[in-house]
Design a protein around this motif. Sequence first.
Motif, PDB file in Angstrom:
ATOM      1  N   PHE A 132       0.870  -1.166   0.000  1.00  0.00           N
ATOM      2  CA  PHE A 132       0.000   0.000   0.000  1.00  0.00           C
ATOM      3  C   PHE A 132       0.912   1.223   0.000  1.00  0.00           C
ATOM      4  N   THR A 133       1.095   1.868  -1.158  1.00  0.00           N
ATOM      5  CA  THR A 133       2.057   2.958  -1.237  1.00  0.00           C
ATOM      6  C   THR A 133       1.707   3.900  -2.379  1.00  0.00           C
ATOM      7  N   PHE A 134       2.424   5.009  -2.474  1.00  0.00           N
ATOM      8  CA  PHE A 134       2.170   5.981  -3.532  1.00  0.00           C
ATOM      9  C   PHE A 134       2.802   5.556  -4.849  1.00  0.00           C
ATOM     10  N   VAL A 135       2.104   5.900  -5.922  1.00  0.00           N
ATOM     11  CA  VAL A 135       2.641   5.720  -7.270  1.00  0.00           C
ATOM     12  C   VAL A 135       2.596   7.066  -7.975  1.00  0.00           C
ATOM     13  N   VAL A 136       3.525   7.261  -8.907  1.00  0.00           N
ATOM     14  CA  VAL A 136       3.598   8.489  -9.682  1.00  0.00           C
ATOM     15  C   VAL A 136       3.321   8.158 -11.148  1.00  0.00           C
ATOM     16  N   ARG A 137       2.664   9.063 -11.830  1.00  0.00           N
ATOM     17  CA  ARG A 137       2.329   8.847 -13.228  1.00  0.00           C
ATOM     18  C   ARG A 137       3.595   8.601 -14.054  1.00  0.00           C
ATOM     19  N   GLU A 138       3.516   7.676 -14.973  1.00  0.00           N
ATOM     20  CA  GLU A 138       4.687   7.249 -15.752  1.00  0.00           C
ATOM     21  C   GLU A 138       5.424   8.419 -16.408  1.00  0.00           C
ATOM     22  N   ASP A 139       4.684   9.346 -17.003  1.00  0.00           N
ATOM     23  CA  ASP A 139       5.328  10.454 -17.713  1.00  0.00           C
ATOM     24  C   ASP A 139       5.924  11.505 -16.774  1.00  0.00           C
ATOM     25  N   LEU A 140       5.649  11.362 -15.458  1.00  0.00           N
ATOM     26  CA  LEU A 140       6.188  12.312 -14.478  1.00  0.00           C
ATOM     27  C   LEU A 140       7.301  11.711 -13.618  1.00  0.00           C
ATOM     28  N   LYS A 141       7.661  10.454 -13.891  1.00  0.00           N
ATOM     29  CA  LYS A 141       8.598   9.762 -12.999  1.00  0.00           C
ATOM     30  C   LYS A 141       9.976  10.428 -12.948  1.00  0.00           C
ATOM     31  N   ASP A 142      10.381  11.106 -14.027  1.00  0.00           N
ATOM     32  CA  ASP A 142      11.678  11.784 -14.014  1.00  0.00           C
ATOM     33  C   ASP A 142      11.584  13.186 -13.425  1.00  0.00           C
ATOM     34  N   GLU A 143      10.360  13.710 -13.362  1.00  0.00           N
ATOM     35  CA  GLU A 143      10.135  15.044 -12.783  1.00  0.00           C
ATOM     36  C   GLU A 143       9.935  14.973 -11.275  1.00  0.00           C
ATOM     37  N   LEU A 144       9.226  13.929 -10.835  1.00  0.00           N
ATOM     38  CA  LEU A 144       8.962  13.754  -9.400  1.00  0.00           C
ATOM     39  C   LEU A 144       9.889  12.682  -8.853  1.00  0.00           C
ATOM     40  N   THR A 145      11.043  13.099  -8.410  1.00  0.00           N
ATOM     41  CA  THR A 145      12.036  12.142  -7.915  1.00  0.00           C
ATOM     42  C   THR A 145      12.257  12.242  -6.407  1.00  0.00           C
ATOM     43  N   GLU A 146      11.982  13.414  -5.833  1.00  0.00           N
ATOM     44  CA  GLU A 146      12.136  13.622  -4.396  1.00  0.00           C
ATOM     45  C   GLU A 146      10.772  13.918  -3.780  1.00  0.00           C
ATOM     46  N   TYR A 147      10.658  13.694  -2.476  1.00  0.00           N
ATOM     47  CA  TYR A 147       9.366  13.898  -1.817  1.00  0.00           C
ATOM     48  C   TYR A 147       8.863  15.332  -1.958  1.00  0.00           C
ATOM     49  N   GLU A 148       9.762  16.317  -1.855  1.00  0.00           N
ATOM     50  CA  GLU A 148       9.324  17.703  -1.940  1.00  0.00           C
ATOM     51  C   GLU A 148       8.779  18.070  -3.327  1.00  0.00           C
ATOM     52  N   ASP A 149       9.034  17.225  -4.310  1.00  0.00           N
ATOM     53  CA  ASP A 149       8.539  17.492  -5.662  1.00  0.00           C
ATOM     54  C   ASP A 149       7.026  17.340  -5.787  1.00  0.00           C
ATOM     55  N   VAL A 150       6.369  16.821  -4.755  1.00  0.00           N
ATOM     56  CA  VAL A 150       4.904  16.647  -4.829  1.00  0.00           C
ATOM     57  C   VAL A 150       4.171  17.971  -4.682  1.00  0.00           C
ATOM     58  N   LYS A 151       4.881  19.015  -4.288  1.00  0.00           N
ATOM     59  CA  LYS A 151       4.242  20.323  -4.101  1.00  0.00           C
ATOM     60  C   LYS A 151       3.539  20.751  -5.392  1.00  0.00           C
ATOM     61  N   GLY A 152       2.291  21.175  -5.249  1.00  0.00           N
ATOM     62  CA  GLY A 152       1.527  21.652  -6.392  1.00  0.00           C
ATOM     63  C   GLY A 152       0.875  20.553  -7.218  1.00  0.00           C
ATOM     64  N   LYS A 153       0.991  19.285  -6.775  1.00  0.00           N
ATOM     65  CA  LYS A 153       0.473  18.163  -7.566  1.00  0.00           C
ATOM     66  C   LYS A 153      -0.901  17.701  -7.072  1.00  0.00           C
ATOM     67  N   LYS A 154      -1.604  16.994  -7.966  1.00  0.00           N
ATOM     68  CA  LYS A 154      -2.896  16.397  -7.634  1.00  0.00           C
ATOM     69  C   LYS A 154      -2.659  14.960  -7.166  1.00  0.00           C
ATOM     70  N   ILE A 155      -3.153  14.656  -5.953  1.00  0.00           N
ATOM     71  CA  ILE A 155      -2.880  13.347  -5.351  1.00  0.00           C
ATOM     72  C   ILE A 155      -4.196  12.649  -5.027  1.00  0.00           C
ATOM     73  N   ALA A 156      -4.386  11.464  -5.598  1.00  0.00           N
ATOM     74  CA  ALA A 156      -5.620  10.701  -5.366  1.00  0.00           C
ATOM     75  C   ALA A 156      -5.484   9.816  -4.130  1.00  0.00           C
ATOM     76  N   VAL A 157      -6.508   9.884  -3.267  1.00  0.00           N
ATOM     77  CA  VAL A 157      -6.560   9.084  -2.037  1.00  0.00           C
ATOM     78  C   VAL A 157      -7.969   8.500  -1.934  1.00  0.00           C
ATOM     79  N   SER A 158      -8.078   7.252  -1.486  1.00  0.00           N
ATOM     80  CA  SER A 158      -9.374   6.556  -1.551  1.00  0.00           C
ATOM     81  C   SER A 158     -10.370   6.953  -0.470  1.00  0.00           C
TER      82      SER A 158
END
Length: 356
Positions: A132-158
């Motif tokens: 049970f963990t976070f996944v990043v969109r395939e086309d963003l995997k090189d852009e979001l490499t560090e935790y702080e990179d999530v700033k400004g992003k849309k995050i889906a939670v159930s």
Amino acid sequence: MKKILFLLIAGAFFLLISACNSSDSENTSKPESTDPLAPLEETAKVVIAEDGSASGAGFYIAKDKGYFEQYNIEVEFATFGNSDEMLPAVAAGEVDVAGGVSSASFFNSIAQGIDVRFIADKGHNNEGSSYFTFVVREDLKDELTEYEDVKGKKIAVSTKNAVDHYIYSEMLKHANVATDEVEFVLMSDFSNMMAAMGNKQVDLALQIEPLITQGENQAIHQRFHDATDYAPEAQIAMVLGSPKFLTERRDVAIRFMAAYLQGVRDYNDVFIKNIDDDGEVISIMANHTALKDEALWEEVGVTGLNPNGYIFEEDVEKQYQFYQENGAIQGDLNFDKIIDMSLVEEALKIIGTYEE
């Protein structure tokens, strides 16, 4: 003549001693069993509320490998639509054992008088391959490499005010990102998260297996680090016990716990220690869960299950406090009463401690 008489007396004495020894041997060769976990004299039925989730592995393996049967316990699986139906049945003793996932509504039900106990671990994340963990969109995997990179992003939670929301919050703290610096997207269906990733509607998602591995194989997303980085002891699910089961049926409950832990240990041998069992455990998991592809079981991150039964008690309370701070809790809980590890402790005295 005296010599012959002596020999006759000696022989008779020898036969008498031999007979006594033989009699003693017969009386002691089959002593009554003093094993505190000897099989029950009469078959006992134990009803388990389980929906085929992977975290029920201990139940499935113990059943199919005969661990319950060796104690003369017959298990029956019951399915409920939701926890609102299940919890009263557990409290009333209609169901003996169930699985519970942390949420504000779950804790509120208990605070309002639904009497159940947390009696063993039923799910946590394993380091390196979290179920049970976070996944990043395939086309963003090189852009979001560090935790702080999530700033400004849309995050889906159930869910909101449940363990998913709690883990999301812990990740943001770890990233040093404020909640108003990201967009929380509530999306109850994990399959819909996959579609939203494909349509580029969300950037990250808190996803579960086997969808994590399936999405990786389909180049939809990639794992985003590991949940144990920021929630190393997150208690995702617990085994719940009916108070009647723990008191009025204590002899059954102890044997049930011993069998359950034996099942969990087989699970850990295969998935954590990589001990080959000729595919028996994987076959059992495929039979009882929605993931029928045995080959995929070789790839997925699996649910963490403690082979010694203990839960992360401090984390359970921490989750409760998180919901409370969000204003989602009505009433107080006495965790000293709710968390009851006595069955685990008694079973471990008999079956011993599992070496990790």
